[in-house]
Each structure stands twice: as C-alpha cells, then as structure tokens.
Design an enzyme around this catalytic site. Structure first.
Site, mmCIF file in Angstrom:
data_model
loop_
_atom_site.group_PDB
_atom_site.id
_atom_site.type_symbol
_atom_site.label_atom_id
_atom_site.label_comp_id
_atom_site.label_asym_id
_atom_site.label_seq_id
_atom_site.Cartn_x
_atom_site.Cartn_y
_atom_site.Cartn_z
ATOM 1 C CB SER A 238 -44.433 27.060 5.838
ATOM 2 O OG SER A 238 -45.394 26.371 5.054
ATOM 3 C CE LYS A 239 -47.557 33.061 9.261
ATOM 4 N NZ LYS A 239 -47.191 34.348 8.717
ATOM 5 N NE ARG A 240 -48.535 26.102 0.671
ATOM 6 C CZ ARG A 240 -47.770 25.435 -0.184
ATOM 7 N NH1 ARG A 240 -46.487 25.730 -0.265
ATOM 8 N NH2 ARG A 240 -48.284 24.475 -0.911
ATOM 9 C CG ASP A 241 -46.531 22.593 6.500
ATOM 10 O OD1 ASP A 241 -46.862 21.950 5.502
ATOM 11 O OD2 ASP A 241 -45.452 23.191 6.600
#
Length: 461
Positions: A238-241
């Site tokens: 996800s974008k958090r990664d």
RNA sequence: GACCCUUUCAUCUAGUGGCCAAGGAUAUUGCGUUUUCAUCGCAAAAACAAAGGUUCAAAUCCUUUAGGGGUCGCCA
C-alpha cells in the site's frame, strides 16, 4: 507472431506492480519480435480519467517502453460489444435475467448463511414465461453446468475449476453496457493476443473469460499469472510502504534502467545473474522462469542497482539528468572532474546533486562540532602555510594539488589528517566527502585560497 | 465462511530424487585499501514453515497442519 498487451484501467497513476507485469509482457513480445499492445479499460465511465491515461503513458515513456500501433480504448468499442451480446442472445448462448439487485442480494445472504460460495442460481436460464413488469433485464452468459473448465497456466501450471464454480455471470448490465470479463475476452481475441501476462488476482477471471472465448468460437491464448508484490512484511503493498507510483521513483532520483532491473528480478530470475541491461532482459526473458510465489518489496537492492547505474552512466547523460535536481553542469569544462569526484558517493540523483552542491557552493558557516574538531591545535598555522605554498605552486590538476599537500606533510612531518581535516572543513564545511585533491582541482587555486582564508579568519575571530 | 494460489537466509532468488552438511545478490558485521566519507577487495554470520509418510536416498514426491496472498459485484 507473439502479441502481448498491457490493459490498465485509467483510475490513477501507473503502479509499480503494473509496471512489472507490463515489463514482462513487453520483454516477451520484444524477444519474439512480436508486438506489445496497449488497451485502456475505461468502461467504468464514472471512475476513469484522461489524466490517468496520460500519467500511464508518461511513466511508460520515462522507462523507455513503448507500445505498437494505436492504443485501444474500450469506451469507443461499445457498439462492437453490443453486436456480440446480440449474437449470443440470438444463438441462445446468453439470456435475459430479470432478477433485481435486491433479489440478488437476498440470494447471496442466504448462500452466505449456509456457508456456500455465492453464485447466481440460474433461475432465468430457461425462462420462457412473461417477464416481470418494470424490470430492465441484464444479460447473462450460459456457462457450462457440468465438467471442468481447465487451462494450462504458464506460471502456475495446470489450473482447473469445477463448472459449478462459474455461474451464469452478467455480460451486459441493465443499462446495456458490457461488463469486464466479457469485453476483456473479446478484445484479447480480436487484438490477436497470443500471450496474456497479468497479475494472479485475475486467476479466477480466466475460467469466466474462457467461457466467453468458447461461446464466441475464439481461440484461447496462453495465460501467465504472476504473483503479487507484497510489502516487506508480506502484506499487501500500500501507499504507506513507500512509493507505489512509478513516477515517484523519477523524482526520488532513480534511473529507469535501475528500476527495470530491480523489477525484472522481482519474481523472475536467470540463474545467478543480477545485472541486466534492457538488451539482456529481452534476450534472456522467458515466462517459464517466472516465480510462482509472491515477492516482498524491499528497496535496498534498488538502491544498490541505482548506484551501479549511476557509476556507469556517461557523464553527458548524468549532467542532463541532474538539471531536474537543481544542478546544471552541462556546459562546465569541469564536468568530468566533478562527476568523477562525486558519482561514487551518490546512490540517487538527489544524493549526487547534493554532493556536487557541497563542492560548488562555499560553506556559509561551519558546523560547531566539525569546526571544533578540525580547527583545533596548530590547524591555523598549517592552513596559513598551505595557502602560501599554493600561491607559489601554480597547481591545476588533481596530481599537482596532491603534491602540494604532500609537501606540507613532509615538511612539517605530520600525518595527512593534520592538514586534511582542517582543509576539508575549510573547503566543504563537512568532515566527509570527495578527495581533497579532486575538490581543489574543481575549485581552482583562487577559490581554494579564498575558502581557506575565510576559515582562517573564522578561527582567529 | 467457501474455494483457489503460495511457503528456501532479514530481503530478492538458484535449486525439478543423489552434483546440497543448500549456491549467488542485497542488507548486516568484521578486516583491508583511502587524509575522511564513499567506492572497491576479502571474510563472517544467516534459510529448505511444522509434523507425518513414500524411497537405499527428499529442499525436491504425497498427506495434514500453520503462515501469507487472492477470489467470491449490474468494479476493473
């Protein structure tokens, strides 16, 4: 002829995972002197946007991949799909279903309560009565009710599902628009695709699409389902990664060749080889070597590859790329000196630019800790003497500057560090960085002296 | 919940019954080179998810369990 494709739906930027599957497809087409086609899956009129199409093309352009022929837009082919829907209806291979959404929801609830896999129950499959009033029907395909639907997946091997797993799915909505699995099968067939390489989240769509192929009498292409990319913890990416948008990597200072090299090794390998030029990838790629399992995303190797490609990139090209990162040395006669002094110290273009700026811009102030450590003892004297020697040395090359340092080391019988540390902080304001002789060769005697004198002034103050 | 896919060092991977007391790369640690940092060189540490089988022999074949992922839309 081998024909592959990339078929994104334009709902946002090009995802790193999408780039990998399209890279595989592109390589396979190139290797076989075939064609790589682009199809934009924009049947969901509410969600797709023109900017997204442009963003995808821009990313393709950045990494140097290009597609053959014109891009195909599904939104412009509704008439074609309609024709096939009518054909199937006429041939009795599809039928109208008058079940309402509410009724469907209710059916699913019941099936879920019984712990079953939800599926349409076929209640209108052989319906001949009078249709209910006020319900716009959907069109459903008549899927086989017995036996198995099988295909050989180029990655996973033999794959087969029970016909009972595939229900009479909807091919046209009540407003007449066609659905995904229907148009994909038609387009893949009409575009003449021989090999479909895609994410394994489509594994379950494949039997459905095969039902369409068979109803329409199209020949089925080879399928290759590539496992997903997960984050470092093995969870969905996800974008958090970190960066998932391909173009973010450009902004972060990665070279496209490094990114492609990184991605091609994610889920694919060729023995022990790590470094692949695009030409080698094309020569060596084969989908039979694609891994069955999902891989975890970890940027360490990308950084290493990027450093490798920066070190090996021609200076003219590096100079050109650095412009976007605020450093313009394209017309500098010191370009080679500058890059030789810095390129092994920058893993990204961002870092490289900051290394260069460190040399090119005189330090505006000295870090208190650095100054204390480097300017202690008889540093002032040594620096003063060094300036005097420089004035008479007429040095301009790296070797000549090195000789000046060496002569002061010999004369005063001191270690290199005695002059090196204060000199480095004088020139850069930093305790680390490129070789001093290289730095001075870039700066020239005049600027070197100016910086050292400024440091002496600072120490005396 | 049902069905499917998958499982080798921290990470990417080699490996298709004997060549494997498991190889390479990155990351990590140490040493060397270097005035410093980096580069580079050398070295170390580090894995067959678990349990049962089959076999003279299993990382490789089978079964079960566990972890991870996916699918179950009038989204794509």
């Amino acid at each position: 002829m081998t024909r592959t494709r990339f078929a994104p739906s334009p709902t946002g930027y090009l995802h790193i995972g999408g780039l990998r599957t399209s890279l595989f497809s592109w390589l396979w087409a190139k290797k076989n002197q075939g064609e790589f086609l682009l199809r934009i899956e924009d049947t969901d009129l509410a969600r797709n946007s023109e900017e997204a199409v442009e963003a995808i093309l821009k990313a393709f352009d950045w990494v140097g991949m290009s597609y053959d022929g014109e891009a195909i837009f599904q939104s412009k082919r509704f008439d074609l799909y309609k024709k096939y829907i009518d054909q199937l209806l006429e041939e009795g291979k599809a039928y109208k279903c008058y079940m309402t959404k509410e009724e469907l929801d209710q059916l699913r609830e019941e099936q879920k309560a019984k712990g079953e896999r939800t599926r349409y129950d076929g209640r209108y499959r052989d319906f001949t009565g009078t249709p209910p009033e006020g319900v716009e029907p959907v069109v459903r395909i008549k899927a086989p009710q017995e036996g198995k639907i099988s295909f050989v997946d180029g990655v996973k091997g033999e794959f087969s599902v029970d016909a009972s797993e595939v229900d009479d799915f909807i091919i046209a909505r009540s407003d007449g628009t066609p659905t995904y699995n229907f148009v994909v099968a038609i387009d893949d067939a009409l575009m003449g695709l021989t090999d479909v390489i895609r994410g394994d989240d489509h594994l379950y769509n494949t039997p459905k699409q095969i039902v369409i192929y068979e109803a329409l009498g199209f020949s089925v292409p080879n399928f290759y389902h590539v496992a997903m990319i997960n984050n470092e913890q093995g969870r969905k990416l996800s974008k958090r990664d970190g960066a998932t948008d391909v173009m973010e990597y450009k902004a972060l200072g990665y070279l496209p060749e490094a990114l492609l090299n990184f991605l091609v090794r994610l889920g694919w390998s060729h023995g022990d080889q790590e470094i692949f030029s695009v030409e080698e990838m094309i020569e060596l790629f084969d989908p039979k070597d694609i891994n069955k399992s999902s891989s975890n995303y970890n940027l360490d190797k990308l950084l290493w590859l990027n450093a490798h490609y920066i070190k090996n990139k021609p200076h003219d090209e590096l100079a050109e790329l650095l412009v976007d990162f605020g450093v313009d040395i394209r017309d500098s006669d010191k370009k080679d000196l500058i890059l030789n002094a810095t390129k092994e110290r920058g893993k990204t273009l961002v870092e490289l630019a900051s290394q260069i700026n460190l040399i090119l811009n005189a330090p505006s102030e000295y870090n208190a800790k650095n100054a204390k450590r480097a300017f202690k003892g008889d540093a002032v004297e040594i620096l003063g003497e060094f300036v005097e020697m420089l004035k008479g040395a007429n040095a301009s090359t790296k070797e000549e500057y090195h000789a000046v340092i060496e002569s002061i080391v010999d004369k005063r019988e001191i270690g290199f560090g005695k002059i090196g540390q204060p000199l480095r902080v004088s020139l850069l304001g930093s305790m680390t960085g490129s070789g001093l002789d290289e730095i001075m060769a870039i700066l020239g005697t005049e600027e070197t002296i100016r910086r050292v004198e400024k440091a002496i002034e600072f120490i005396n103050a």
